[in-house]
Design an enzyme around this catalytic site. Structure first.
Site, PDB file in Angstrom:
ATOM      1  N   GLU A 120       0.956  -1.346   0.093  1.00 38.43           N
ATOM      2  CA  GLU A 120       0.205  -0.043  -0.003  1.00 38.43           C
ATOM      3  C   GLU A 120       0.921   1.197   0.050  1.00 38.43           C
ATOM      4  O   GLU A 120       1.769   1.296   0.879  1.00 38.43           O
ATOM      5  CB  GLU A 120      -0.867  -0.084   1.402  1.00 38.43           C
ATOM      6  CG  GLU A 120      -1.705   1.248   1.315  1.00 38.43           C
ATOM      7  CD  GLU A 120      -2.457   1.733   0.334  1.00 38.43           C
ATOM      8  OE1 GLU A 120      -3.399   1.034  -0.432  1.00 38.43           O
ATOM      9  OE2 GLU A 120      -1.997   2.924  -0.161  1.00 38.43           O
ATOM     10  N   GLN A 121       0.554   2.265  -1.086  1.00 40.10           N
ATOM     11  CA  GLN A 121       1.568   3.309  -1.177  1.00 40.10           C
ATOM     12  C   GLN A 121       1.158   4.443   0.092  1.00 40.10           C
ATOM     13  O   GLN A 121       2.025   5.230   0.068  1.00 40.10           O
ATOM     14  CB  GLN A 121       1.335   3.860  -2.327  1.00 40.10           C
ATOM     15  CG  GLN A 121      -0.313   4.555  -2.892  1.00 40.10           C
ATOM     16  CD  GLN A 121      -0.474   5.045  -4.118  1.00 40.10           C
ATOM     17  OE1 GLN A 121       0.513   4.844  -4.851  1.00 40.10           O
ATOM     18  NE2 GLN A 121      -1.577   5.494  -4.136  1.00 40.10           N
ATOM     19  N   SER A 122      -0.005   4.466   0.574  1.00 33.04           N
ATOM     20  CA  SER A 122      -0.122   5.593   1.572  1.00 33.04           C
ATOM     21  C   SER A 122      -0.711   5.054   2.686  1.00 33.04           C
ATOM     22  O   SER A 122      -1.496   4.243   3.003  1.00 33.04           O
ATOM     23  CB  SER A 122      -1.128   6.404   1.125  1.00 33.04           C
ATOM     24  OG  SER A 122      -1.776   7.217   2.095  1.00 33.04           O
ATOM     25  N   HIS A 129     -43.933  -4.715  10.632  1.00 33.91           N
ATOM     26  CA  HIS A 129     -44.473  -3.395  10.537  1.00 33.91           C
ATOM     27  C   HIS A 129     -44.289  -2.748  11.773  1.00 33.91           C
ATOM     28  O   HIS A 129     -43.968  -3.216  13.131  1.00 33.91           O
ATOM     29  CB  HIS A 129     -46.202  -3.835  10.482  1.00 33.91           C
ATOM     30  CG  HIS A 129     -46.917  -2.519  10.630  1.00 33.91           C
ATOM     31  ND1 HIS A 129     -47.224  -1.750   9.884  1.00 33.91           N
ATOM     32  CD2 HIS A 129     -47.567  -2.130  11.944  1.00 33.91           C
ATOM     33  CE1 HIS A 129     -47.985  -0.753  10.038  1.00 33.91           C
ATOM     34  NE2 HIS A 129     -48.187  -1.099  11.323  1.00 33.91           N
ATOM     35  N   MET A 166      -4.189   5.521   3.568  1.00 35.61           N
ATOM     36  CA  MET A 166      -5.360   4.697   2.661  1.00 35.61           C
ATOM     37  C   MET A 166      -5.088   3.335   3.016  1.00 35.61           C
ATOM     38  O   MET A 166      -5.930   2.227   2.373  1.00 35.61           O
ATOM     39  CB  MET A 166      -4.917   4.632   1.530  1.00 35.61           C
ATOM     40  CG  MET A 166      -5.179   6.016   0.687  1.00 35.61           C
ATOM     41  SD  MET A 166      -6.704   6.507   0.844  1.00 35.61           S
ATOM     42  CE  MET A 166      -7.367   5.535  -0.842  1.00 35.61           C
TER      43      MET A 166
HETATM   44  C1  LIG Z   1     -17.115   9.748  -2.986  1.00 31.87           C
HETATM   45  C2  LIG Z   1     -17.565   8.515  -3.199  1.00 31.87           C
HETATM   46  C3  LIG Z   1     -18.390   7.692  -2.518  1.00 31.87           C
HETATM   47  C4  LIG Z   1     -18.536   6.437  -2.747  1.00 31.87           C
HETATM   48  N1  LIG Z   1     -19.504   5.706  -1.941  1.00 31.87           N
HETATM   49  C5  LIG Z   1     -19.762   4.290  -2.408  1.00 31.87           C
HETATM   50  C6  LIG Z   1     -20.779   3.795  -1.527  1.00 31.87           C
HETATM   51  O1  LIG Z   1     -21.334   4.361  -0.669  1.00 31.87           O
HETATM   52  N2  LIG Z   1     -20.808   2.354  -1.809  1.00 31.87           N
HETATM   53  C7  LIG Z   1     -20.123   1.890  -2.611  1.00 31.87           C
HETATM   54  O2  LIG Z   1     -20.244   0.539  -2.667  1.00 31.87           O
HETATM   55  N3  LIG Z   1     -19.087   2.429  -3.240  1.00 31.87           N
HETATM   56  C8  LIG Z   1     -18.946   3.716  -3.165  1.00 31.87           C
HETATM   57  N4  LIG Z   1     -17.957   4.452  -3.918  1.00 31.87           N
HETATM   58  C9  LIG Z   1     -17.292   3.431  -4.648  1.00 31.87           C
HETATM   59  C10 LIG Z   1     -16.017   2.723  -3.838  1.00 31.87           C
HETATM   60  O3  LIG Z   1     -15.441   3.519  -3.096  1.00 31.87           O
HETATM   61  C11 LIG Z   1     -14.928   2.056  -4.746  1.00 31.87           C
HETATM   62  O4  LIG Z   1     -15.736   1.230  -5.839  1.00 31.87           O
HETATM   63  C12 LIG Z   1     -14.171   1.121  -3.965  1.00 31.87           C
HETATM   64  O5  LIG Z   1     -13.485   1.479  -2.775  1.00 31.87           O
HETATM   65  C13 LIG Z   1     -13.052   0.408  -4.922  1.00 31.87           C
HETATM   66  O6  LIG Z   1     -12.164  -0.289  -4.042  1.00 31.87           O
HETATM   67  P1  LIG Z   1     -11.020  -1.125  -4.858  1.00 31.87           P
HETATM   68  O7  LIG Z   1     -11.057  -2.440  -4.230  1.00 31.87           O
HETATM   69  O8  LIG Z   1     -10.939  -0.927  -6.206  1.00 31.87           O
HETATM   70  O9  LIG Z   1      -9.616  -0.266  -4.536  1.00 31.87           O
HETATM   71  P2  LIG Z   1      -9.532   0.729  -3.474  1.00 31.87           P
HETATM   72  O10 LIG Z   1      -9.885   0.665  -2.237  1.00 31.87           O
HETATM   73  O11 LIG Z   1      -9.624   2.224  -4.207  1.00 31.87           O
HETATM   74  O12 LIG Z   1      -7.980   0.611  -3.121  1.00 31.87           O
HETATM   75  C14 LIG Z   1      -6.666   0.941  -3.912  1.00 31.87           C
HETATM   76  C15 LIG Z   1      -5.629   1.011  -3.204  1.00 31.87           C
HETATM   77  O13 LIG Z   1      -4.416   0.844  -3.795  1.00 31.87           O
HETATM   78  C16 LIG Z   1      -3.452   1.855  -3.489  1.00 31.87           C
HETATM   79  N5  LIG Z   1      -2.582   1.957  -4.721  1.00 31.87           N
HETATM   80  C17 LIG Z   1      -2.748   2.540  -5.821  1.00 31.87           C
HETATM   81  N6  LIG Z   1      -1.540   2.441  -6.760  1.00 31.87           N
HETATM   82  C18 LIG Z   1      -0.839   1.872  -5.864  1.00 31.87           C
HETATM   83  C19 LIG Z   1       0.678   1.555  -6.120  1.00 31.87           C
HETATM   84  N7  LIG Z   1       1.031   1.600  -7.366  1.00 31.87           N
HETATM   85  N8  LIG Z   1       1.331   0.798  -5.284  1.00 31.87           N
HETATM   86  C20 LIG Z   1       0.767   0.598  -4.150  1.00 31.87           C
HETATM   87  N9  LIG Z   1      -0.455   0.966  -3.497  1.00 31.87           N
HETATM   88  C21 LIG Z   1      -1.160   1.461  -4.582  1.00 31.87           C
HETATM   89  C22 LIG Z   1      -4.315   3.133  -3.026  1.00 31.87           C
HETATM   90  O14 LIG Z   1      -3.694   4.066  -2.254  1.00 31.87           O
HETATM   91  C23 LIG Z   1      -5.312   2.413  -2.559  1.00 31.87           C
HETATM   92  O15 LIG Z   1      -5.472   2.399  -1.049  1.00 31.87           O
HETATM   93  C24 LIG Z   1     -17.683   5.549  -3.628  1.00 31.87           C
HETATM   94  C25 LIG Z   1     -16.674   6.315  -4.353  1.00 31.87           C
HETATM   95  C26 LIG Z   1     -16.540   7.756  -4.192  1.00 31.87           C
HETATM   96  C27 LIG Z   1     -15.328   8.504  -4.889  1.00 31.87           C
END
Ligand SMILES: Cc1cc2nc3c(=O)[nH]c(=O)nc-3n(C[C@H](O)[C@H](O)[C@H](O)COP(=O)(O)OP(=O)(O)OC[C@H]3O[C@@H](n4cnc5c(N)ncnc54)[C@H](O)[C@@H]3O)c2cc1C
Length: 473
Positions: free
Chosen positions: A49-51, A456, A54
């Site tokens: 994980e890069q951050s 209900h 996160m």
């Molecule tokens: C404002 C907002 C509200 C949302 N609300 C909802 C909701 O209510 N319900 C819902 O189901 N979905 C919601 N979504 C969508 C949901 O957040 C995403 O679909 C979901 O988080 C996707 O997760 P993922 O598994 O793709 O990866 P993510 O959870 O995005 O994780 C990817 C990780 O990879 C890391 N990363 C990236 N590149 C690298 C690299 N080169 N090296 C190391 N680490 C890296 C990042 O830092 C990140 O932590 C919302 C999205 C937004 C923007």
């Protein structure tokens, strides 16, 4: 920070090497779940994980959970609450809760002995091999199987002056805007734009949405879209349709957006601007070409129905593979890959059927399956059951909770009595939609749903009454 991080694994500039069974790039929903499953089966796993902010992925840190905390608190605000102070308290609660979830997400994997948690940014340097960079440190990790789970990020639109700084925000930075803007201009009427519009209006901001479509919510039937728009307008939100933003400019007190409607140029100003014009895949700089992983013309990783990429042994899960962008779809991606790696390999993306989703307006708008328009277009002989929530005498829950706004619309195939789709906009619709989705998937008929016994007072019992109403053929 992760226990086994580059920071604790110093190698004086010489790249340290590791080989694992399963390597997960990005701490997303699918990846972290797969990491846990593999480790519990005795496999050696690395997760990168890069951050540090996160850990646990987007959902708990910047997306679903924090926005729904802010929406929940916005809904609880009383007229007597000072908007600025109240918003600041909500942001603080958001931060406390997400920090706790981050810690928990870290512990869940950290307590597994065979998981190596690595802090740094990964780039492919070959097939099934990445280099991780964290500060001055380098680590090379190769693996039998690699999972790409890097997610997506807000797309920076190609309009003059577009940037995410100062008064111009994306969905992540706006969650920490300070002080609460008295006016907010949102460019984009998709689900992110409208959720923020609904939320900030309830915190007391004057909200304007610029939407490119001819009408808001153009994927919804007109009666559903109209109900939602009435709710949003009732909360004081101005929606300008057919508006194409051409430029954005930050200023000392206000930011300005230039846009055209029917070829006429206009400008609008506000204390804050949210650019909510779509998402982009986090594939830039990942070196996918060195691993032989193909992407489509938008940069999303191309996958087959088992989520295999073009490179043997490499899968892509979550937002980055261009599928529906929801946390629960990422979770389902995990099921498909786990089945392919450790099970019978039968599960695929085509088994999903009706995937529900919710736009968390107040009240929420939840959808599954076909709209009436889409069903008619596909040639179904459709019967539509629809009622405004306020008119459903047999489901008083919404009135009890003081928000009877919304609509219940179910689209039924007249020939088979199968439910084809539903649009539910009312309190708790994010729960009821899961029941309708299950009915569609398991071919429970509209009559069975109509005649079921529900608690209900609940909002589910609206199905008893609405499904008994045949509106049109
Ligand atoms: C404002 C907002 C509200 C949302 N609300 C909802 C909701 O209510 N319900 C819902 O189901 N979905 C919601 N979504 C969508 C949901 O957040 C995403 O679909 C979901 O988080 C996707 O997760 P993922 O598994 O793709 O990866 P993510 O959870 O995005 O994780 C990817 C990780 O990879 C890391 N990363 C990236 N590149 C690298 C690299 N080169 N090296 C190391 N680490 C890296 C990042 O830092 C990140 O932590 C919302 C999205 C937004 C923007």
């Amino acid at each position: 920070m992760p226990a086994h991080s580059l920071e604790t694994d110093r190698t004086s500039g010489v790249a340290h090497r590791e080989h694992v069974d399963l390597l997960v790039v990005g701490w997303g929903k699918a990846g972290k779940t797969l990491a846990g499953t593999a480790a519990r089966k005795g496999h050696r796993v690395a997760l990168i994980e890069q951050s540090a902010d996160m850990i646990g992925g987007s959902c708990i840190n910047v997306a679903c959970i924090p926005t729904k905390i802010l929406i929940h608190d916005a809904e609880q605000r009383r007229g007597s609450d000072d908007p600025e102070e109240y918003f600041a308290r909500a942001v603080s609660r958001r931060d406390t809760l997400t920090a706790a979830m981050r810690k928990n997400s870290h512990s869940l994997l950290d307590e597994l002995d065979s998981v190596l948690l690595v802090a740094g940014r990964a780039t492919f340097i070959g097939e099934c091999e990445v280099q991780v960079t964290g500060g001055e440190e380098r680590l090379q990790i190769s693996a039998d199987t690699v999972i790409i789970n890097t997610g997506s990020h807000p797309a920076l639109p190609t309009i003059d002056g577009a940037q995410f700084s100062g008064r111009i925000h994306n969905s992540k930075t706006l969650q920490h805007v300070s002080p609460l803007p008295r006016s907010l201009l949102i460019v984009g009427g998709g689900y992110v734009g409208l959720e923020f519009a609904s939320m900030f209006a309830q915190y007391g901001a004057e909200v304007t949405v610029l939407d490119r479509g001819e009408r808001p919510l153009r994927n919804e039937d007109t009666d559903v879209a109209q109900t939602a728009v009435e709710v949003l307008r009732g909360d004081g939100i101005t929606i300008i349709s057919g508006a194409t933003a051409t430029a954005v400019a930050d200023g000392v007190d206000r930011a300005r957006v230039t846009y055209t409607v029917d070829g006429q140029e206009n400008t609008a100003e506000a204390e804050a601007v949210l650019l909510a014009m779509g998402r982009a895949p986090a594939t830039k700089g990942l070196g996918l070409e060195r691993a032989g992983v193909r992407v489509d013309d938008r940069g999303y990783v191309t996958v087959d129905e088992h989520l295999r990429t073009s490179a043997p042994g490499i899968y892509a899960v979550g937002d980055v593979n261009g599928g529906p962008q929801f946390t629960y779809v990422s979770l389902d991606d995990n099921r498909i890959v786990a089945d392919h790696l450790y099970g019978a390999g039968l599960r695929t993306t085509s088994d999903r059927g009706a995937v529900p989703y919710t736009m968390f307006l107040t009240p929420p708008l939840a959808r599954v399956g076909l709209s009436e328009a889409a069903a008619r277009e596909q040639g179904y002989d459709v019967s539509v059951r629809v009622k405004q929530m306020a008119d459903i005498a047999g489901a008083p829950r919404a009135k009890i909770e003081g928000d009877p706004r919304g609509i219940v619309k179910i689209v039924v195939d007249s020939a088979t009595d199968q439910v084809l789709g539903a649009a539910l906009m009312h309190v708790h619709s994010q729960e009821v939609i899961n029941l309708v989705s299950l009915a569609i998937r398991h071919r429970i008929t509209a009559s069975e749903l109509r005649d079921s016994i529900y608690t209900h007072p609940s909002t589910t019992e609206a199905l008893n009454e609405v499904l008994g109403t045949l509106q049109s053929n």
